[in-house]
Design a protein around this motif. Structure first.
Motif, PDB file in Angstrom:
ATOM      1  N   ARG A  93       0.831  -1.215   0.000  1.00  0.00           N
ATOM      2  CA  ARG A  93       0.000   0.000   0.000  1.00  0.00           C
ATOM      3  C   ARG A  93       0.858   1.255   0.000  1.00  0.00           C
ATOM      4  O   ARG A  93       0.570   2.224  -0.707  1.00  0.00           O
ATOM      5  CB  ARG A  93      -0.924  -0.020   1.220  1.00  0.00           C
ATOM      6  CG  ARG A  93      -1.786   1.221   1.353  1.00  0.00           C
ATOM      7  CD  ARG A  93      -2.547   1.235   2.677  1.00  0.00           C
ATOM      8  NE  ARG A  93      -3.107   2.555   2.902  1.00  0.00           N
ATOM      9  CZ  ARG A  93      -4.240   2.982   2.356  1.00  0.00           C
ATOM     10  NH1 ARG A  93      -4.927   2.198   1.563  1.00  0.00           N
ATOM     11  NH2 ARG A  93      -4.683   4.193   2.598  1.00  0.00           N
ATOM     12  N   CYS A  96       2.294   1.861  -3.499  1.00  0.00           N
ATOM     13  CA  CYS A  96       1.287   2.376  -4.429  1.00  0.00           C
ATOM     14  C   CYS A  96       0.924   3.817  -4.106  1.00  0.00           C
ATOM     15  O   CYS A  96       0.777   4.649  -5.018  1.00  0.00           O
ATOM     16  CB  CYS A  96       0.063   1.471  -4.411  1.00  0.00           C
ATOM     17  SG  CYS A  96       0.371  -0.172  -5.111  1.00  0.00           S
ATOM     18  N   ASP A  97       0.786   4.137  -2.835  1.00  0.00           N
ATOM     19  CA  ASP A  97       0.510   5.525  -2.440  1.00  0.00           C
ATOM     20  C   ASP A  97       1.641   6.447  -2.899  1.00  0.00           C
ATOM     21  O   ASP A  97       1.394   7.560  -3.383  1.00  0.00           O
ATOM     22  CB  ASP A  97       0.358   5.629  -0.920  1.00  0.00           C
ATOM     23  CG  ASP A  97      -0.993   5.158  -0.428  1.00  0.00           C
ATOM     24  OD1 ASP A  97      -1.903   4.957  -1.261  1.00  0.00           O
ATOM     25  OD2 ASP A  97      -1.148   4.987   0.801  1.00  0.00           O
ATOM     26  N   GLY A 120      -1.535  -3.574 -10.455  1.00  0.00           N
ATOM     27  CA  GLY A 120      -1.576  -2.569  -9.402  1.00  0.00           C
ATOM     28  C   GLY A 120      -0.454  -1.557  -9.521  1.00  0.00           C
ATOM     29  O   GLY A 120      -0.681  -0.342  -9.473  1.00  0.00           O
ATOM     30  N   LEU A 121       0.781  -2.038  -9.687  1.00  0.00           N
ATOM     31  CA  LEU A 121       1.902  -1.109  -9.849  1.00  0.00           C
ATOM     32  C   LEU A 121       1.673  -0.195 -11.041  1.00  0.00           C
ATOM     33  O   LEU A 121       1.940   1.007 -10.979  1.00  0.00           O
ATOM     34  CB  LEU A 121       3.212  -1.878 -10.060  1.00  0.00           C
ATOM     35  CG  LEU A 121       3.910  -2.472  -8.850  1.00  0.00           C
ATOM     36  CD1 LEU A 121       5.241  -3.095  -9.279  1.00  0.00           C
ATOM     37  CD2 LEU A 121       4.152  -1.424  -7.765  1.00  0.00           C
ATOM     38  N   PHE A 124      -1.188   2.637 -10.633  1.00  0.00           N
ATOM     39  CA  PHE A 124      -0.865   3.722  -9.718  1.00  0.00           C
ATOM     40  C   PHE A 124       0.117   4.716 -10.329  1.00  0.00           C
ATOM     41  O   PHE A 124       0.406   5.751  -9.727  1.00  0.00           O
ATOM     42  CB  PHE A 124      -0.348   3.185  -8.389  1.00  0.00           C
ATOM     43  CG  PHE A 124      -1.457   2.855  -7.425  1.00  0.00           C
ATOM     44  CD1 PHE A 124      -2.029   3.835  -6.638  1.00  0.00           C
ATOM     45  CD2 PHE A 124      -1.957   1.570  -7.338  1.00  0.00           C
ATOM     46  CE1 PHE A 124      -3.068   3.537  -5.760  1.00  0.00           C
ATOM     47  CE2 PHE A 124      -2.991   1.259  -6.473  1.00  0.00           C
ATOM     48  CZ  PHE A 124      -3.550   2.248  -5.685  1.00  0.00           C
ATOM     49  N   CYS A 125       0.629   4.412 -11.528  1.00  0.00           N
ATOM     50  CA  CYS A 125       1.442   5.388 -12.249  1.00  0.00           C
ATOM     51  C   CYS A 125       0.529   6.382 -12.962  1.00  0.00           C
ATOM     52  O   CYS A 125      -0.591   6.062 -13.343  1.00  0.00           O
ATOM     53  CB  CYS A 125       2.355   4.684 -13.263  1.00  0.00           C
ATOM     54  SG  CYS A 125       3.680   3.724 -12.497  1.00  0.00           S
ATOM     55  N   GLY A 150      -2.479  -3.331  -2.130  1.00  0.00           N
ATOM     56  CA  GLY A 150      -2.002  -1.984  -2.381  1.00  0.00           C
ATOM     57  C   GLY A 150      -3.067  -0.938  -2.656  1.00  0.00           C
ATOM     58  O   GLY A 150      -2.754   0.163  -3.094  1.00  0.00           O
ATOM     59  N   ILE A 152      -5.540  -1.556  -4.908  1.00  0.00           N
ATOM     60  CA  ILE A 152      -5.762  -1.679  -6.347  1.00  0.00           C
ATOM     61  C   ILE A 152      -7.235  -1.516  -6.734  1.00  0.00           C
ATOM     62  O   ILE A 152      -7.539  -0.912  -7.767  1.00  0.00           O
ATOM     63  CB  ILE A 152      -5.202  -3.026  -6.867  1.00  0.00           C
ATOM     64  CG1 ILE A 152      -5.355  -3.108  -8.400  1.00  0.00           C
ATOM     65  CG2 ILE A 152      -5.859  -4.209  -6.201  1.00  0.00           C
ATOM     66  CD1 ILE A 152      -4.723  -4.344  -9.002  1.00  0.00           C
ATOM     67  N   ARG A 155      -8.566   2.104  -7.048  1.00  0.00           N
ATOM     68  CA  ARG A 155      -7.824   2.765  -8.125  1.00  0.00           C
ATOM     69  C   ARG A 155      -8.355   2.316  -9.487  1.00  0.00           C
ATOM     70  O   ARG A 155      -8.583   3.133 -10.387  1.00  0.00           O
ATOM     71  CB  ARG A 155      -6.336   2.451  -8.001  1.00  0.00           C
ATOM     72  CG  ARG A 155      -5.462   3.120  -9.057  1.00  0.00           C
ATOM     73  CD  ARG A 155      -5.277   4.597  -8.801  1.00  0.00           C
ATOM     74  NE  ARG A 155      -4.312   5.177  -9.735  1.00  0.00           N
ATOM     75  CZ  ARG A 155      -3.779   6.380  -9.621  1.00  0.00           C
ATOM     76  NH1 ARG A 155      -4.119   7.144  -8.604  1.00  0.00           N
ATOM     77  NH2 ARG A 155      -2.919   6.832 -10.500  1.00  0.00           N
TER      78      ARG A 155
END
Length: 254
Positions: A93, A96-97, A120-121, A124-125, A150, A152, A155
């Motif tokens: 988390r 990702c934040d 997820g990675l 978050f971009c 994270g 996800i 998001r």
């Protein structure tokens, strides 16, 4: 910033920091070590205002094939209360934040498999470009765990919309780069040989922007995109993941 990492390769080119997930033998699976190293890189970003852009990519045939599930049984064996798993979930988390809120603009450069936590990675971009050979999947339900990595889920819902994400999570179906672009998981799709050129088309104007204006714009985008969330249920992601993995491991041991 240029310390000796084991799961990452980090290189600076002027105002651009290139971060390569560098465990191709595992499909760049997201381990505790990789999360620690990403946290170190992202934590140093805001102390270096000269870096305007971070580009995240993966070595080998795939961007990232998801979380390193080989760690889960060991963490539970070491501490059956699940403290190790919760710590791993909380690290995810925080990574990702940090990707979402760091002052630098973050760009995901995707190819091959982008699976589970790898999605997820990527999402978050701030910006995401994928090769036309990308294949995506959200396999968590098929693995016996909820989509609780994270942060996800909110998001994805915010970036794409509830109906299609509901389908992809419940079915765990594969989807290609064209579908990912239709869902806004990707902003652009290009042939793999054109990935670096596509990234450069973004980075060249970004490094010329006023740092204060860029920072403020990113903060505003994050604030407005989260304005309709009354509470942040992702605070429970680590607990949900730990409970589900513990139950699955207990069932497997019977």
């Amino acid at each position: 910033m240029m310390e000796d990492f084991k799961a990452l390769h980090v290189a600076r080119e002027g105002a651009v920091l290139k971060v390569l997930l560098n465990s191709p033998e595992t499909g760049n699976a997201i381990s505790g070590l990789l999360l620690d190293e990403l946290l170190a890189v992202l934590g140093a970003l805001d102390d270096d205002p000269g870096i305007r852009v971070l580009v995240l990519s993966g070595a080998g045939d795939d961007f990232c094939l998801g979380g390193d599930r080989r760690e889960f049984p060991d963490l539970l064996a070491t501490d059956p209360t699940g403290a190790g798993l919760r710590a791993l979930g909380n690290k995810a988390r925080r990574v990702c934040d940090a990707l979402a809120t760091t002052d630098a603009v973050t760009i995901a450069r995707l190819h091959g498999g982008v699976i589970g936590a790898g999605v997820g990675l990527a999402v978050f971009c701030d910006l995401r470009v994928g090769a036309d050979n990308c294949r995506f999947r959200l396999p968590e339900l098929g693995l016996g765990v909820p989509p609780a990595w994270g942060g996800i889920l909110p998001r994805l819902l915010n970036e794409t919309g509830a109906a299609r994400i509901r389908e992809l999570i419940l079915t765990a179906d594969n989807f290609d780069a064209t579908t990912a672009a239709e869902l806004s998981i990707l902003h652009r799709v290009v042939p793999e040989a054109e990935l670096d050129n596509a990234v450069t088309r973004w980075t060249k104007p970004l490094v010329r922007r006023s740092p204060a204006a860029l920072r403020t714009a990113k903060t505003m985008l994050n604030a407005y995109s989260g304005a309709n969330r009354l509470a942040d249920a992702t605070l429970f992601d680590a607990e949900l993941l730990t409970s589900a993995v513990a139950a699955a491991e207990a069932a497997r041991a019977r």
